[in-house]
Design a protein around this motif. Structure first.
Motif, PDB file in Angstrom:
ATOM      1  N   ARG A 169       0.706  -1.157   0.170  1.00 16.43           N
ATOM      2  CA  ARG A 169       0.345  -0.093   0.602  1.00 16.43           C
ATOM      3  C   ARG A 169       0.847   1.310  -0.023  1.00 16.43           C
ATOM      4  O   ARG A 169       0.335   2.564  -0.054  1.00 16.43           O
ATOM      5  N   TYR A 170       2.400   1.364  -0.494  1.00 12.53           N
ATOM      6  CA  TYR A 170       3.132   2.633  -0.735  1.00 12.53           C
ATOM      7  C   TYR A 170       3.091   3.276  -1.055  1.00 12.53           C
ATOM      8  O   TYR A 170       2.325   4.228  -1.330  1.00 12.53           O
ATOM      9  N   CYS A 171       1.918   2.500  -2.505  1.00 10.21           N
ATOM     10  CA  CYS A 171       1.114   3.410  -3.804  1.00 10.21           C
ATOM     11  C   CYS A 171      -0.034   4.627  -3.329  1.00 10.21           C
ATOM     12  O   CYS A 171       0.133   5.425  -3.386  1.00 10.21           O
ATOM     13  N   MET A 172      -0.355   3.774  -1.675  1.00 11.98           N
ATOM     14  CA  MET A 172      -1.630   4.994  -1.452  1.00 11.98           C
ATOM     15  C   MET A 172      -1.067   6.475  -0.979  1.00 11.98           C
ATOM     16  O   MET A 172      -1.492   6.909  -0.774  1.00 11.98           O
ATOM     17  N   VAL A 173      -0.049   5.550   0.323  1.00 14.97           N
ATOM     18  CA  VAL A 173       0.981   7.034  -0.121  1.00 14.97           C
ATOM     19  C   VAL A 173       1.434   7.884  -0.646  1.00 14.97           C
ATOM     20  O   VAL A 173       1.288   9.287  -0.268  1.00 14.97           O
ATOM     21  N   ALA A 174       2.394   7.386  -1.594  1.00 18.59           N
ATOM     22  CA  ALA A 174       2.383   8.393  -2.507  1.00 18.59           C
ATOM     23  C   ALA A 174       1.752   9.167  -3.242  1.00 18.59           C
ATOM     24  O   ALA A 174       2.025  10.297  -3.614  1.00 18.59           O
ATOM     25  N   CYS A 175       0.410   7.801  -3.745  1.00 19.85           N
ATOM     26  CA  CYS A 175      -0.938   9.410  -4.795  1.00 19.85           C
ATOM     27  C   CYS A 175      -0.636  10.665  -4.155  1.00 19.85           C
ATOM     28  O   CYS A 175      -1.624  10.532  -3.168  1.00 19.85           O
ATOM     29  N   PRO A 176      -0.746  11.358  -5.206  1.00 17.40           N
ATOM     30  CA  PRO A 176      -1.218  12.504  -4.814  1.00 17.40           C
ATOM     31  C   PRO A 176      -2.456  13.347  -5.166  1.00 17.40           C
ATOM     32  O   PRO A 176      -3.196  13.967  -4.411  1.00 17.40           O
ATOM     33  N   PHE A 177      -3.523  12.242  -5.657  1.00 18.18           N
ATOM     34  CA  PHE A 177      -4.856  12.772  -5.882  1.00 18.18           C
ATOM     35  C   PHE A 177      -5.275  11.408  -4.506  1.00 18.18           C
ATOM     36  O   PHE A 177      -6.670  11.326  -4.800  1.00 18.18           O
ATOM     37  N   GLN A 178      -4.802  10.471  -3.731  1.00 25.31           N
ATOM     38  CA  GLN A 178      -5.034   9.987  -2.865  1.00 25.31           C
ATOM     39  C   GLN A 178      -6.063   8.475  -4.078  1.00 25.31           C
ATOM     40  O   GLN A 178      -7.424   8.227  -3.532  1.00 25.31           O
ATOM     41  N   ILE A 179      -5.987   7.724  -4.948  1.00 24.39           N
ATOM     42  CA  ILE A 179      -6.885   7.062  -5.464  1.00 24.39           C
ATOM     43  C   ILE A 179      -7.066   5.412  -5.854  1.00 24.39           C
ATOM     44  O   ILE A 179      -7.676   5.043  -5.220  1.00 24.39           O
ATOM     45  N   PRO A 180      -4.921   5.174  -5.769  1.00 20.97           N
ATOM     46  CA  PRO A 180      -5.353   3.692  -5.301  1.00 20.97           C
ATOM     47  C   PRO A 180      -6.641   3.342  -3.673  1.00 20.97           C
ATOM     48  O   PRO A 180      -6.263   3.674  -3.228  1.00 20.97           O
ATOM     49  N   THR A 181      -7.388   2.537  -4.127  1.00 23.77           N
ATOM     50  CA  THR A 181      -7.390   1.609  -2.733  1.00 23.77           C
ATOM     51  C   THR A 181      -7.372  -0.107  -2.698  1.00 23.77           C
ATOM     52  O   THR A 181      -6.652  -0.748  -3.673  1.00 23.77           O
TER      53      THR A 181
END
Lengths: 404, 305
Positions: free
Chosen positions: B147-159
């Motif tokens: 879930r690092y992608c969720m930390v990184a995404c500036p648009f808060q997109i991956p769930t």
């Protein structure tokens, strides 16, 4: 000199009232752990799509790695820089590091959704990811720590392997393995000691890089491009206090006199390290002008002030006094403050400072999450106790004639 | 990337001077995505009527529970602000129009498909890919669920599917990668009845967006969201009001992974710094050991005297 200090197995009763509580807390943690593996992350944690990382990453992994830094700090000071007085603390620190990193690995496994894919970073590489670097370094360093600990095992059992009954056929092969280890890896140990320090430098700092990419989602009191440097220096700072903290607890628990001569000598290094850390922290703050956020008096500024005042400034001042250095109680308080300071810094960085878009309520860890974290700490205490009762880790005073 | 942007990077990295090595490789990537292959979608918030056909089309295209078409006519869902989730990869939200209550603003949200995606850079196993057509896709065979992608995404997109014990997935819009590969339009674009969504070459869409703003200067604010945000995104928006009012994040024009990659490349430039550290520590170890042995033997000699 009438007394010699050498490491040897501690002889003591295993269960004390304190250890009963520790065991019960560990079992409570294991219950929630089972729930997590059977029903998924959502069944135990308060994590959601806005807060993907919580207590387990902040404490079990990030703080766990920092607090296990005693291993590489004492190894560097004792084995590489050959500073005096380090010898009696290297083994306890190594054991803490070994246990600490083992539980960091387990903690990662608990937190990632697909725990059975934990080996994937070994074959799927992504060089731009600081998390990839942390993962690879931690895996390698854990191996190095086991190799570094092995001489303690051979010291205890070489020439004494005596398995009962049918297992006795393994006596010779195991003796042979011990001999082989001493003659090969044992001779090349300096390579592993240096590798351990290099690997620690890399991943201690890269843990600090992790939250840089979160950008504006991080509060500016913590977000800075020098986060890796601050994480690295704070890991060095906490190495010795962690050794002091453990030694003083262990000696109290086992009813032996703490080795104050040794402890106060190594404690004297701490104020300098804390001073360097504080210098970088405040210097960065002055350059980026992030101090303006301190005057907002919200949860961020209060969390920052607690972290710096109690975790850095107070112990920095305390450890300059002879009275503190000579008193087990005061030394324990000062060491605990530094340990708590680094723990709070990691919690602040990974949990408090992270304020994602669109989240309606802030993340607060669930009872299950806290239970698992506390359970892991208790399991570590239990294992530490078992290992120091079997292996020569803790240095105890022995009369000259008793020397074995 | 311009020289100015470069200098800004340097400023940000500050003390980590070694990090400058990384800049060249980031620059190379930036040019790559300027090639004309990148597709995008222009979302015209001034046209969208909030019918939610796109939502249903997305559900069907991704084998997610779509429900009865009638449900989508219920505008009560707009009472609450919604975000994309594991069971709906795109959602439409409605905002009140202070000038005309009868014509609210309806806004579709989904993955923006960044030119320099933070998720691609951050992912521990490289499970995300920025495809040549602009789509950012996720590979279930690599993902470890960190879930690092969720930390990184500036648009808060991956769930993330928190309720699954085995094979939880990261869920996000994939720009209908499977459909576009076969020459089909993304499901949402194909099903928009008012042409609020336009699919096409990103460069051409930018021209179109600016033309529309120029033709109706009273209707639109002077901004194409996604043109420069975090280094540009495949999805572009034009709107009659400020994007902050429509719950878009305020972002600079620097790619989200920029500083991190500069630090990473600095620490790992061809493994030179770690190897140098190894060598230096080895030298120190040898010298300090010799020194210690010398002093020890001297004290011994003195004692012998």
């Amino acid at each position: 000199m009438s007394e010699l200090v050498i490491p040897k197995p501690v002889k003591h009763k295993f269960f004390t009232p304190g250890m009963v509580i520790v065991t019960l807390l560990a079992l409570n943690g294991l219950y929630f752990l089972a729930k997590r593996f059977l029903f998924g992350m959502g069944a135990v944690t308060n994590l959601n799509n806005f807060y993907p990382w919580g207590l387990w990453i902040g404490v079990d992994v990030a703080a766990g790695v920092a607090l296990a830094a005693g291993g590489f700090v004492t190894a560097a000071m004792g084995h590489i820089f050959h500073l005096p007085n380090m010898k009696p603390v290297i083994r306890p620190a190594l054991l803490t590091a070994m246990l600490g990193y083992t539980f960091v690995g387990i903690g990662v496994m608990v937190d990632i959704g697909r725990w059975y894919y934990i080996w994937h970073p070994m074959i799927y590489w992504n060089g731009t990811s600081p998390l990839f670097e942390v993962g690879i370094c931690v895996m390698t360093y854990l191996t190095v720590l086991y190799i570094e600990f092995f001489p303690i095992v051979t010291e205890r059992f070489r020439g004494k392997v005596n398995l009962p009954n049918i297992l006795s056929i393994f006596n010779k092969p195991i003796e042979f393995l011990f001999k082989l280890f001493d003659n090969t890896l044992g001779k090349a140990m300096f390579i592993f000691i240096i590798a351990g320090v290099v690997l620690s430098t890399l991943h201690q700092s890269s843990l600090g890089t992790l939250m840089v990419i979160a950008g504006y989602k991080m509060h500016p009191l913590w977000l800075t491009p020098i986060m890796p440097l601050l994480f690295f220096i704070s890991a060095i700072c906490v190495g010795i206090p962690m050794v002091l903290f453990e030694s003083l607890i262990a000696s109290r628990s086992f009813g032996v006199k703490p080795e104050m001569e040794v402890l106060k000598n190594i404690a004297a290094y701490v104020p300098l390290l804390l001073g360097i850390y504080l210098g970088f922290k405040l210097g960065d703050m002055a350059i980026r002008k992030s101090f303006v956020y301190l005057f907002e008096f919200n949860k961020y500024s209060i969390a920052w002030l607690i972290e710096i005042i109690f975790g850095v400034i107070i112990p920095l001042v305390m450890l300059n006094f002879k009275k503190v250095l000579n008193s087990p109680l005061w030394l324990f308080i000062a060491a605990t403050l530094v340990v708590a300071g680094v723990l709070i810094n990691r919690i602040n960085t990974f949990i408090i400072a992270y304020h994602p878009l669109y989240a309606k309520v802030a993340y607060v860890p669930s009872f299950g999450e806290i239970s698992v974290t506390v359970g892991f700490i208790c399991l570590m205490v239990i294992l530490y106790r078992i290992i120091v009762m079997i292996f020569p880790v803790i240095s105890l005073p022995v009369k000259n004639e008793e020397k074995y | 990337m311009s020289d100015n942007a470069r200098r800004d990077f340097l400023k940000q990295v500050g003390i980590t001077t070694a990090a400058t090595v990384g800049l060249s490789s980031i620059t190379a990537k930036a040019d790559e995505y300027k090639s004309g292959e990148v597709q995008g979608v222009l979302v015209d918030i001034g046209v969208c009527v909030g019918c939610r056909n796109c939502e249903r089309a997305c559900q069907v295209a991704h084998n997610l529970p779509a429900g009865d078409p009638e449900e989508y006519h219920n505008r009560d869902v707009y009472k609450e602000f919604r975000r994309p989730s594991t069971h709906s990869l795109t959602v439409v939200n409605e905002f009140e129009n202070p000038k005309n209550k009868l014509i609210p603003y309806d806004v579709k949200y989904q993955c923006m498909h960044c030119n320099h995606p933070a998720c691609v850079s951050a992912c521990i196993v490289g499970a995300f890919t920025k495809n040549r057509n602009g789509a950012v896709t996720w590979d279930t065979n690599k993902c470890i669920g960190c879930r690092y992608c969720m930390v990184a995404c500036p648009f808060q997109i991956p769930t993330f599917e928190y309720d699954k014990a085995i094979q939880p997935k990261i869920m996000k819009c994939d720009f209908c990668f499977e459909r576009t590969k076969e020459g089909l339009l993304p499901a949402c674009v194909a099903n928009c009845p008012v042409e609020a969504l336009t699919y096409g070459n990103r460069d051409e869409l930018l021209v179109l967006a600016k033309k529309r703003i120029a033709r109706y200067p009273d209707k639109y604010i002077q901004k194409v969201f996604g043109e420069d945000e975090v280094g540009g995104t495949s999805w572009l928006y034009i709107a009659p009001v400020d994007f902050e009012k429509l719950m878009f994040p305020t972002l600079g024009d620097k790619p989200a992974p920029g500083v991190t990659e500069a630090i990473q490349h600095g620490i790992f430039s061809y493994f030179i710094p770690p190897l140098a550290l190894f060598g230096w520590l080895g030298g120190v170890m040898w010298l300090s050991k010799r020194k210690k042995e010398l002093t020890e033997s001297e004290t011994k000699k003195e004692e012998d005297k």
